[in-house]
Structures are given as C-alpha cells and as structure tokens.
Scaffold this motif. Sequence first.
Motif, PDB file in Angstrom:
ATOM      1  N   LEU A   7     -11.018  39.583 -90.138  1.00 43.93           N
ATOM      2  CA  LEU A   7     -10.153  39.726 -91.286  1.00 43.93           C
ATOM      3  C   LEU A   7      -9.972  38.654 -92.387  1.00 43.93           C
ATOM      4  N   ASN A   8      -9.810  38.815 -93.531  1.00 42.28           N
ATOM      5  CA  ASN A   8      -9.351  38.147 -94.685  1.00 42.28           C
ATOM      6  C   ASN A   8      -8.100  37.725 -94.401  1.00 42.28           C
ATOM      7  N   ALA A   9      -7.526  36.673 -95.061  1.00 41.14           N
ATOM      8  CA  ALA A   9      -6.092  36.171 -94.922  1.00 41.14           C
ATOM      9  C   ALA A   9      -5.076  37.282 -95.348  1.00 41.14           C
ATOM     10  N   SER A  10      -5.790  38.160 -96.181  1.00 37.59           N
ATOM     11  CA  SER A  10      -4.940  39.516 -96.475  1.00 37.59           C
ATOM     12  C   SER A  10      -5.079  40.575 -95.562  1.00 37.59           C
ATOM     13  N   TYR A  11      -5.646  40.352 -94.427  1.00 40.37           N
ATOM     14  CA  TYR A  11      -5.737  41.392 -93.340  1.00 40.37           C
ATOM     15  C   TYR A  11      -6.677  42.577 -93.743  1.00 40.37           C
ATOM     16  N   LEU A  27     -11.352  27.721 -82.659  1.00 35.34           N
ATOM     17  CA  LEU A  27     -11.221  26.153 -82.460  1.00 35.34           C
ATOM     18  C   LEU A  27     -11.113  25.321 -83.394  1.00 35.34           C
ATOM     19  N   LYS A  28     -12.011  25.727 -84.382  1.00 35.16           N
ATOM     20  CA  LYS A  28     -12.089  24.711 -85.819  1.00 35.16           C
ATOM     21  C   LYS A  28     -10.686  24.999 -86.400  1.00 35.16           C
ATOM     22  N   GLY A  29      -9.738  25.967 -86.189  1.00 36.96           N
ATOM     23  CA  GLY A  29      -8.532  26.285 -86.795  1.00 36.96           C
ATOM     24  C   GLY A  29      -8.899  27.010 -88.152  1.00 36.96           C
ATOM     25  N   LYS A  30     -10.052  27.301 -88.296  1.00 31.83           N
ATOM     26  CA  LYS A  30     -10.351  28.249 -89.637  1.00 31.83           C
ATOM     27  C   LYS A  30      -9.906  29.694 -89.521  1.00 31.83           C
ATOM     28  N   ALA A  31      -9.310  30.231 -88.290  1.00 31.51           N
ATOM     29  CA  ALA A  31      -8.905  31.603 -88.110  1.00 31.51           C
ATOM     30  C   ALA A  31      -8.045  31.702 -86.944  1.00 31.51           C
ATOM     31  N   GLU A  32      -7.190  32.683 -86.903  1.00 33.90           N
ATOM     32  CA  GLU A  32      -6.186  32.906 -85.878  1.00 33.90           C
ATOM     33  C   GLU A  32      -6.585  34.197 -85.218  1.00 33.90           C
ATOM     34  N   GLN A  33      -6.231  34.346 -83.769  1.00 34.03           N
ATOM     35  CA  GLN A  33      -6.389  35.518 -83.231  1.00 34.03           C
ATOM     36  C   GLN A  33      -5.165  36.650 -83.539  1.00 34.03           C
ATOM     37  N   VAL A  50     -10.263  40.851 -82.751  1.00 33.56           N
ATOM     38  CA  VAL A  50      -9.806  40.969 -84.164  1.00 33.56           C
ATOM     39  C   VAL A  50      -9.377  39.428 -84.585  1.00 33.56           C
ATOM     40  N   ILE A  51      -9.715  38.755 -85.376  1.00 34.56           N
ATOM     41  CA  ILE A  51      -9.389  37.602 -85.887  1.00 34.56           C
ATOM     42  C   ILE A  51      -9.197  37.616 -87.348  1.00 34.56           C
ATOM     43  N   ARG A  52      -8.128  36.840 -87.817  1.00 34.06           N
ATOM     44  CA  ARG A  52      -7.783  36.531 -89.286  1.00 34.06           C
ATOM     45  C   ARG A  52      -8.079  35.221 -89.669  1.00 34.06           C
ATOM     46  N   LEU A  53      -9.063  35.015 -90.839  1.00 35.55           N
ATOM     47  CA  LEU A  53      -9.213  33.830 -91.674  1.00 35.55           C
ATOM     48  C   LEU A  53      -7.667  33.457 -92.153  1.00 35.55           C
ATOM     49  N   ARG A  54      -7.547  31.906 -92.144  1.00 33.76           N
ATOM     50  CA  ARG A  54      -6.245  31.298 -92.545  1.00 33.76           C
ATOM     51  C   ARG A  54      -6.452  31.241 -94.027  1.00 33.76           C
ATOM     52  N   HIS A  55      -7.723  31.380 -94.640  1.00 29.52           N
ATOM     53  CA  HIS A  55      -7.522  30.995 -96.168  1.00 29.52           C
ATOM     54  C   HIS A  55      -8.173  32.220 -96.639  1.00 29.52           C
ATOM     55  N   TYR A  56      -7.847  32.577 -97.868  1.00 31.49           N
ATOM     56  CA  TYR A  56      -8.385  33.776 -98.484  1.00 31.49           C
ATOM     57  C   TYR A  56      -9.627  33.442 -99.133  1.00 31.49           C
ATOM     58  N   VAL A  57     -10.826  34.490 -98.635  1.00 35.55           N
ATOM     59  CA  VAL A  57     -12.203  34.339 -99.386  1.00 35.55           C
ATOM     60  C   VAL A  57     -12.166  35.499-100.292  1.00 35.55           C
ATOM     61  N   GLN A  58     -12.660  35.080-101.481  1.00 36.03           N
ATOM     62  CA  GLN A  58     -12.918  35.969-102.549  1.00 36.03           C
ATOM     63  C   GLN A  58     -14.394  36.762-102.226  1.00 36.03           C
ATOM     64  N   VAL A  59     -14.500  38.113-102.085  1.00 30.76           N
ATOM     65  CA  VAL A  59     -15.569  38.733-101.861  1.00 30.76           C
ATOM     66  C   VAL A  59     -16.024  39.597-103.231  1.00 30.76           C
TER      67      VAL A  59
END
Length: 165
Positions: A7-11, A27-33, A50-59
Amino acid sequence: MSKVLVLNASYEPLNITNWRRAVILLLKGKAEQVEHNGKCLYPELMLPTVIRLRHYVQVPYKEIPLTRRNILHRDNHSCQYCSYTGDELTLDHVIPRSRKGGDSWENIVTACVRCNVKKGNRTPKEANMVLRNQPRQPYSSLHFEVAKHIKNGSYQEWRKYAIGL
C-alpha cells in the motif's frame, strides 16, 4: 510462497510483491506491517500479507486498454444476463452500435451466444433482459489482480484495501 499487497502511504494499493521483498522493505524501515497471516519468520517478525510504505509514492495514471480479454476478466468470464460460464462467450453492446452505442467500458459486456442472439439489435430493457452488473471501467490493472486473489478465496484481508470489492 506467499504474496504481499503493498500500500502507498495513503493506504491505496500500489503493487503485489513476494514476501521476501516485503520483509526487506520492513527491515530497511521503508514500510510498516499492516496485516499478517499469523506465521512467524522470526520470534518478533510475523509473515506479512499487507504492508504500507512510510513515504507517499507518486504513481502516474495508466488507463487499462479496452480489450476482449480485459472485458471477460472484468465480468468474471460469465454472461451478464444469465450467469453462464463456459467457452461460448461473446461481447455484447448494451446500446447496439446501430443506435450509436460505441465501444466503451460502460457499453460492452460479456454475454453467452444464446443471450446475445436473444437480445439482438435491442437494448436490454427492450429485450426484457436484466444486466447482473452495471458495466464500468475498472479502477486499475492492480485492481484486477487483487480481485482475482480475493475471488480465489485467498488473501481475504486484502478486501478492505481494494475499492469496490
């Protein structure tokens, strides 16, 4: 082994990846479970689903092409009038082409040969036939993929992150 919804940071769903790539992002801290299936990789790390990125990615927006294969997939390979699922499926224009009905996601549905012939050059209302689902343009190609996994009965925890399922 198992798939993980990213998921993006916006779910909003971004991607489906394998569990190893998901664990690396965690493990790299780029996402949360967000969700897990109860299986442990390590005592303090559950296998994510399901994981969620910590920073928003423009798609960038990418439109799904209007093809026979995509329409059949959208309509779950079944007649939208009688629910037939088999090899003899055709595409039907809800508003016939002879009446200025064009080729669009909202005007083409999957129909069995019998229903398509019965409907003929009429609208469903004129032919006294009811559409099971109103045709619409799919949200995204990822939506197709997520829907397929959910309809198979696996990954039910993904349902709450997919629009319209």
